[in-house]
Design a protein around this motif. Structure first.
Motif, PDB file in Angstrom:
ATOM      1  N   ASP A   1       0.849  -1.199   0.000  1.00 35.47           N
ATOM      2  CA  ASP A   1       0.000   0.000   0.000  1.00 35.47           C
ATOM      3  C   ASP A   1       0.884   1.249   0.000  1.00 35.47           C
ATOM      4  O   ASP A   1       1.243   1.765   1.066  1.00 35.47           O
TER       5      ASP A   1
ATOM      6  N   THR B   1       0.229   4.227  -0.431  1.00 38.04           N
ATOM      7  CA  THR B   1      -0.392   5.425   0.144  1.00 38.04           C
ATOM      8  C   THR B   1      -0.435   5.394   1.673  1.00 38.04           C
ATOM      9  O   THR B   1      -0.810   6.382   2.307  1.00 38.04           O
TER      10      THR B   1
ATOM     11  N   THR C   1       1.089   5.879   4.893  1.00 40.78           N
ATOM     12  CA  THR C   1       2.288   6.613   5.296  1.00 40.78           C
ATOM     13  C   THR C   1       3.073   5.958   6.425  1.00 40.78           C
ATOM     14  O   THR C   1       4.266   6.233   6.593  1.00 40.78           O
TER      15      THR C   1
ATOM     16  N   LYS D   1       4.455  12.830  -0.222  1.00 41.65           N
ATOM     17  CA  LYS D   1       3.702  12.946  -1.480  1.00 41.65           C
ATOM     18  C   LYS D   1       2.247  12.539  -1.274  1.00 41.65           C
ATOM     19  O   LYS D   1       1.350  13.038  -1.937  1.00 41.65           O
ATOM     20  N   TYR D   2       2.028  11.620  -0.334  1.00 38.39           N
ATOM     21  CA  TYR D   2       0.682  11.110  -0.075  1.00 38.39           C
ATOM     22  C   TYR D   2       0.000  11.823   1.092  1.00 38.39           C
ATOM     23  O   TYR D   2      -1.217  11.814   1.191  1.00 38.39           O
ATOM     24  N   ASP D   3       0.815  12.428   1.969  1.00 41.43           N
ATOM     25  CA  ASP D   3       0.256  13.146   3.123  1.00 41.43           C
ATOM     26  C   ASP D   3       1.195  14.299   3.476  1.00 41.43           C
ATOM     27  O   ASP D   3       2.041  14.182   4.375  1.00 41.43           O
TER      28      ASP D   3
END
Length: 302
Positions: free
Chosen positions: A206, A208, A210, A238-240
């Motif tokens: 996964d 995404t 974090t 980049k995701y959070d």
């Protein structure tokens, strides 16, 4: 000679996928000559293509038995066992069925170590493992084990927590959260390579999530690989972009890198950094370059 002609006709029909005709020719060859087990093994191959696995197994058993009586070439006996194993694997519905197929392939390999047989053995072993995993798969029980692991982690009972996380992974190997949690346990126990591996698996499952980046970054930080840790934390942002753990991780890395740049580093840390650098393949390649070796030699003579 007549039997051989029937065999050739059977082979030609087999190539054309005219299996019924091929069966007729091989059967006729057997009637003309019962001292060549290739007619049986060839007919067994046709039965596999036709999905008639029980008939294939029967022919293979006859070929092995007759081959022993005739002291036939061990390669021919191995071929019969390989085809029997293939049919058994096709029929397999549970792990015990696969065990019989695997045992048959292993017997074939003792007769003759054929690459095709080895490939089929590996495939059967993988199929068995996959089937066992499917039978064991249970997301609900996996969640229960993960929760038990979390409780042990809170109590700082890290080895016990890892046992529960292991069981959770066996029950559901696609849950990224469990790898993240186990990575945290390994980090607490100082098992950095294992922690790094779990964190990377978490990110793989996964990208995404974090937590995978914070776990990986923490391991790299403890290993004093500050540049790599900073890259990991940045990848997670980049995701959070507002994740406080990731931002704090970057801040700590910057502090350590700045210390090193100012020369504010202990002798022990310096020696460790030099030791790691010498193990880096890129640095080793540079040092083995003839020009660099000459430069080093000139410097040491000054």
């Amino acid at each position: 000679a007549a039997a051989q002609k029937e065999k050739e006709a059977g082979n030609a029909s087999y190539k054309k996928k005219d299996f019924e005709t091929a069966i007729q020719h091989y059967t006729k060859a057997l009637e003309l000559d019962d001292e060549d087990i290739s007619y049986l093994t060839n007919r067994a191959a046709v039965y596999i293509e036709m999905g008639k696995y029980d008939e294939c197994i029967e022919d293979c058993d006859k070929a092995v038995e007759r081959g022993r009586e005739l002291r036939a070439d061990f390669k021919m006996v191995a071929r019969a066992l390989t085809r029997k194993g293939t049919a058994l694997a096709k029929l397999a519905k549970n792990s015990k069925d696969y065990d019989i197929a695997i045992e048959t392939f292993q017997k074939a390999l003792t007769e003759h170590r054929n690459p095709d047989t080895l490939k089929r053995l590996n495939e059967a072993e993988k199929a068995k493992k996959d089937l066992e995993q499917q039978e064991y798969y249970d997301p609900k029980l996996a969640d229960e084990e993960r929760e038990k692991g979390n409780e042990m982690f809170k109590q700082q009972k890290y080895p016990e927590a890892i046992k529960h996380y292991n069981e959770a992974i066996r029950r559901n190997p696609k849950d990224a959260r469990v790898y993240s949690n186990r990575a945290a346990c390994y980090t607490k126990l100082g098992a950095m390579p294992e922690g790094l591996k779990d964190a990377e698996k978490c990110i793989e499952l996964d990208p995404t999530f974090t937590k995978g980046y914070t776990r990986k970054g923490a391991v790299q930080f403890f290993m004093k690989e500050y540049e790599k840790a900073m890259e990991t934390y940045q990848a997670g942002l980049k995701y959070d972009p507002n994740n406080q753990e990731l931002l704090d991780g970057i801040r700590r890395c910057v502090e350590q890198i700045n210390k090193a740049n100012r020369g504010d580093i202990s002798q022990e840390d310096l020696q460790e950094k030099q030791s790691k650098a010498m193990q880096d393949p890129e640095i080793q390649n540079i040092l083995t370059d003839p020009i660099m070796r000459q430069v080093s030699s000139n410097l040491s003579s000054l």
